[in-house]
Design an enzyme around this catalytic site. Structure first.
Site, PDB file in Angstrom:
ATOM      1  N   THR A  61      -8.515   6.858  -1.794  1.00 44.86           N
ATOM      2  CA  THR A  61      -9.850   6.315  -2.026  1.00 44.86           C
ATOM      3  C   THR A  61     -10.913   7.395  -1.837  1.00 44.86           C
ATOM      4  OG1 THR A  61      -9.642   5.419   0.212  1.00 44.86           O
ATOM      5  CG2 THR A  61      -9.507   3.852  -1.598  1.00 44.86           C
ATOM      6  N   HIS A 119       0.796  -1.239   0.000  1.00 46.89           N
ATOM      7  CA  HIS A 119       0.000   0.000   0.000  1.00 46.89           C
ATOM      8  C   HIS A 119       0.817   1.272   0.000  1.00 46.89           C
ATOM      9  CE1 HIS A 119      -4.030  -1.767   0.740  1.00 46.89           C
ATOM     10  NE2 HIS A 119      -3.292  -2.753   1.241  1.00 46.89           N
ATOM     11  N   LYS A 135      -8.267  13.886   4.956  1.00 46.71           N
ATOM     12  CA  LYS A 135      -7.389  12.716   4.943  1.00 46.71           C
ATOM     13  C   LYS A 135      -6.396  12.890   6.077  1.00 46.71           C
ATOM     14  CE  LYS A 135      -6.488  13.881   0.547  1.00 46.71           C
ATOM     15  NZ  LYS A 135      -6.789  12.684  -0.231  1.00 46.71           N
ATOM     16  N   ARG A 136      -5.628  11.823   6.354  1.00 47.78           N
ATOM     17  CA  ARG A 136      -4.613  11.980   7.392  1.00 47.78           C
ATOM     18  C   ARG A 136      -3.673  13.128   7.065  1.00 47.78           C
ATOM     19  NH1 ARG A 136      -4.259   8.162  11.681  1.00 47.78           N
ATOM     20  NH2 ARG A 136      -2.304   9.196  12.157  1.00 47.78           N
TER      21      ARG A 136
END
Ligand code: KOT
Length: 806
Positions: free
Chosen positions: A653, A357, A545-546
């Protein structure tokens, strides 16, 4: 499915309420009503929820260190096909379903993309009637809750269980197993063979907690099995003969309890980062050993031939966190089932497949050999043997090319390289988007690809459209149903037929109205949470997002600062009002990321309190971003910010979720943004920034000086200077840290290199939005072409090309 009979249901509900709480519906609070409803539902699904379908089908076991499920009630009702019925029946009983939905905890058992992907995959496997189950850890504390105090992130423990149980779980004490840590291993000769005897180990019990994963209208239910660690029960005594001084006397009972409890106590809060801590290694082995023992228990129930286990079982390791599956499977096949090395190795490779990933060096897991040796002595012996045999093979093939062999070895420089172990021990290695897989093949894992090209393949990520469109955006779903019927719900490629409405002004108007209503909803939430009023007619521009340097929230913030200056210089600037919305957690030890959070919050303070730009510009940082909040934000978004440094975001995503909800993407050609672009072309998204080959070249050969760019570019200098000149209050330390990263340390993530291009792209967004009809048309084309990003498509590819392939 005739799951719900109204009269029966009402009766069961009242009886259950009485049984659980000894009170009436009218007296109950939302939690009690929710619990009652879930208990009734669990009884109803019991007969279709099977532990295993091994007798008929090959089963997939998806091992992942995190699962970010989100709330389950609405999703389960939708998938059972009873959402509308239950809503109505409850209404007749004077109960508002929405209150129960909101009363459910959102289990934060994951950090971000990796864990959320795992949850989408479970949803898709069940919905496609694939016998695919998740194995994970039942963390007592999930990802920390984020509080903002004076613009700083403060972490609060996420006590999601509050000493109770989770409403959807069922504990299975009789299916517990023992995981062994520490001790010594003796190899003793028995019948001419060497046998490994593990003694003086510390036994930890793994207790399964099962969560049903319900397929969409197909009467198919899989299991997510999460393990909790505990001290062994008395009935394990016979197995524990070889443990440390026999069961119960591990030198200090309290210490022993602590040792066992600690393993499943808390999720590590690192995203795309290697924690490197011994407790994390314990967690990883605990998950792997409990999971594989569980698989063996089920497989062996009917006296099946262990030599053919690959016909019935696939084990998927989601990134390297479960990569000890490789030596653990070898251990069980050899030590327990008495197979020889060669046969065990062939089986292991046929059973296991691996997904990578990230290419970020700091995320690559490497465990110190001393640590593994002490904690997992038998596992270490097996890893050593895997390494020895592999190096021998490489020597035969490549002679003395030590550089090459060094990068491919499992053990090098006193470390075990977990990615290498995963590649060698599996038959399939996949990346999560086209570019990512190409970078794996051509750069990061080049030597492995050249050695065994057939193992490598791409599986572009996907999202569960049931949660991310049907549930989170019911208005849009309804419109789609009215326009093209309902078949898209089972086959999202059908969304394509929406394209025939791209010039239908009535439909486009309708689309705009839906977005408007979703924006109104979100505005209410923002006002409630942040005590600020939002212009509902402004562009909602979102980055959620992070927080990570490579994701470049900093570039977004610097652009806002740029816009602010432009507005101050020219109050009549022709621009659409914009509301910039952020949601992001930083890993607690990630100082730079925390500095960016502080910067955004102080920027928000300054801009939101400046009456001169009041109607044009707003900045909102939403606290404690997570799945539930994402479900509210995404349907209300106009502009999706996907602006990572090209090559760094493996896939992303949220980019897909936004597209499916009709947002327009501003993006670098990174990760799955490329596939989004393949679907809709330049006309329907806004691209900017360095290309992958440029970034790779800069990274290898240098050639970019941020200091030069800074000195020669007025706009860049203006915003960078603002970090340290007091223009933004209260960021003395943080501003300096960020300034240094950009100028002193030459801007590792090319924020300044891409900045001008980003400004232009943002101008283009502004101009496009001014023509509302055209914007709506783009939105429609985005939705129509998002079908390929359903995780149903992704899972079909995994099933056909990885799991069921022989
Ligand atoms: C790595 C180490 C620890 C915890 C998480 C990771 C991690 C997360 N590695 N990759 N991700 C993200 O995975 C998503 C799903 O594939 C991708 O979309 C995203 O680009 C990765 O950053």
């Amino acid at each position: 499915m005739t799951l719900i009979n109204k009269k029966e249901f009402k009766l069961e509900f009242r009886n259950q309420m009485d049984f659980l709480y000894k009170q009436t519906i009218e007296e109950a609070n939302s939690e009690q009503l929710l619990n009652t409803l879930v208990t009734v539902l669990k009884c109803k699904i019991d007969n279709i929820w099977k532990e295993s379908r091994l007798d008929k089908e090959k089963e997939v076991y998806y091992f992942c260190i995190e699962f970010l499920l989100g709330r389950q009630l609405e999703s389960n009702l939708l998938n059972l096909g009873v959402l509308e019925d239950i809503k109505l029946i409850l209404k007749e009983m004077d109960i508002n379903l929405e209150d129960l939905v909101n009363a459910e905890v959102d289990p934060a058992l994951g950090n971000g993309g990796l864990g959320r992907l795992a949850a989408c995959f479970l949803d898709s496997m069940a919905s496609l009637s694939i016998s695919g189950h998740g194995y994970g850890i039942r963390y007592e504390y999930g990802l920390f809750e984020q509080k903002l105090v004076n613009g700083h992130q403060v972490e609060v423990p996420d006590n999601w269980l509050k000493e109770e149980s989770y409403i959807w779980e069922t504990v299975r004490p009789n299916k517990a197993s023992i995981v062994k840590f520490g001790g010594q291993v003796d190899l003793v000769e028995k019948n001419g063979k060497l046998k490994a005897i593990h003694k003086n180990y510390i036994p930890v019990m793994a207790v399964p907690y099962d969560i049903p994963i319900i397929g969409y209208k197909n009467e198919y239910i899989n299991t997510l099995r999460l393990f909790k660690s505990d001290v062994p029960r008395k009935d394990f005594e016979p197995i524990l003969k070889e443990s440390k001084n026999s069961y119960g006397s591990y030198h200090d009972a309290l210490q022993y309890r602590y040792y066992a409890d600690e393993i499943s106590q808390v999720l590590y809060p690192n995203d795309s980062n290697d924690a490197g801590k011994i407790l994390r290694l314990k967690q990883e082995y605990f998950l792997v050993s409990a999971g594989i023992q569980d698989i063996f228990r089920k497989y062996k129930k009917n006296n099946r031939d262990i030599g053919k286990i690959y016909e019935k079982i696939s084990i998927h390791i989601n990134d390297t966190h479960p990569s000890l599956c490789v030596p653990e499977l070898m251990r069980l096949l050899m030590d327990e089932e008495e197979l020889g090395w060669d046969e065990a190795w062939e089986i292991t490779k046929r059973v296991i497949s691996y997904t990578n990933h990230t290419i970020m060096a700091e995320a690559m897991e490497r465990w110190n050999i001393q640590m593994i040796k002490e904690l997992l002595p038998r596992i270490y012996m097996i890893i050593e043997e895997i390494n020895k045999r592999y190096i021998r093979k490489l020597n035969n093939k490549y002679g003395n090319d030590f550089d090459k062999i060094g990068t491919m070895a499992v053990i090098s420089a006193d470390n075990v390289n977990m990615a290498n172990l995963s590649i060698i021990g599996s038959h399939s290695v996949n990346g999560v988007a086209k570019l990512h897989t190409e970078i794996l093949k051509k750069e990061v894992l080049k030597n492995f690809y050249e050695d065994e090209p057939f193992k490598f393949n791409n599986k572009t990520n996907g999202i569960a459209h049931r949660r991310w469109l049907m549930l989170s955006n019911p208005r849009l779903s309804k419109l789609i149903n009215e326009l093209i019927g309902e078949s898209w719900q089972k086959d999202t490629l059908e969304l394509k037929s929406l394209e025939k409405y791209q010039d239908d002004s009535r439909v486009l108007q309708e689309l705009e109205l839906i977005k408007q209503e979703n924006k109104r909803n979100l505005s209410k939430i923002i006002t409630q949470k942040n005590e600020i009023n939002i212009n509902e007619n402004s562009i909602f521009d979102v980055q959620i997002k992070r927080l990570h340097a490579y994701k470049r929230q900093l570039m977004n913030a610097l652009h806002i600062l740029h816009m602010y200056h432009e507005l101050l210089d020219n109050p009549n600037l022709n621009m659409e009002p914009r509301t910039f919305i952020f949601g992001a957690k930083a890993a607690p030890g990630y100082y730079f990321a925390k500095c960016v959070i502080k910067l955004i919050n102080e920027l928000a303070q300054k801009i939101n309190n400046d009456v001169r730009v009041k109607d044009k510009l707003r900045v909102v940082f939403l606290e404690n971003y997570g799945v539930s909040l994402a479900e509210k934000i995404i349907p209300a978004t106009n502009v999706s910010e996907q602006i990572s440094t090209t090559t760094k975001e493996a896939s992303g995503t949220s980019n897909m979720k936004f597209m499916m909800n009709g947002a327009i993407t501003i993006a670098t050609l990174d990760g799955a943004n490329i596939e989004i672009h393949d679907q809709i072309g330049d006309e329907n998204m806004v691209l900017f920034g360095l290309k992958a080959n440029q970034v790779l070249e800069y990274s290898k050969f240098g050639g970019y000086s941020s200091a030069d760019l800074y000195s020669n570019n007025f706009y860049i200098k203006r915003v960078v200077d603002d970090l340290v000149n007091g223009f933004i209050p209260n960021i003395l330390e943080e501003g300096r840290e960020i300034y240094n990263s950009l100028i002193t340390y030459n801007d590792e993530f090319f924020v300044l290199r891409d900045f001008e291009n980003y400004i232009e792209a943002q101008k283009k967004i502004n101009d496009l939005y001014m023509d509302k009809n055209h914007w709506n048309k783009m939105a429609l084309i985005n939705i129509a072409n998002s079908g390929i990003f359903s995780s149903d498509r992704t899972i079909k590819e995994y099933a056909n090309e990885i799991w069921y392939k022989r």
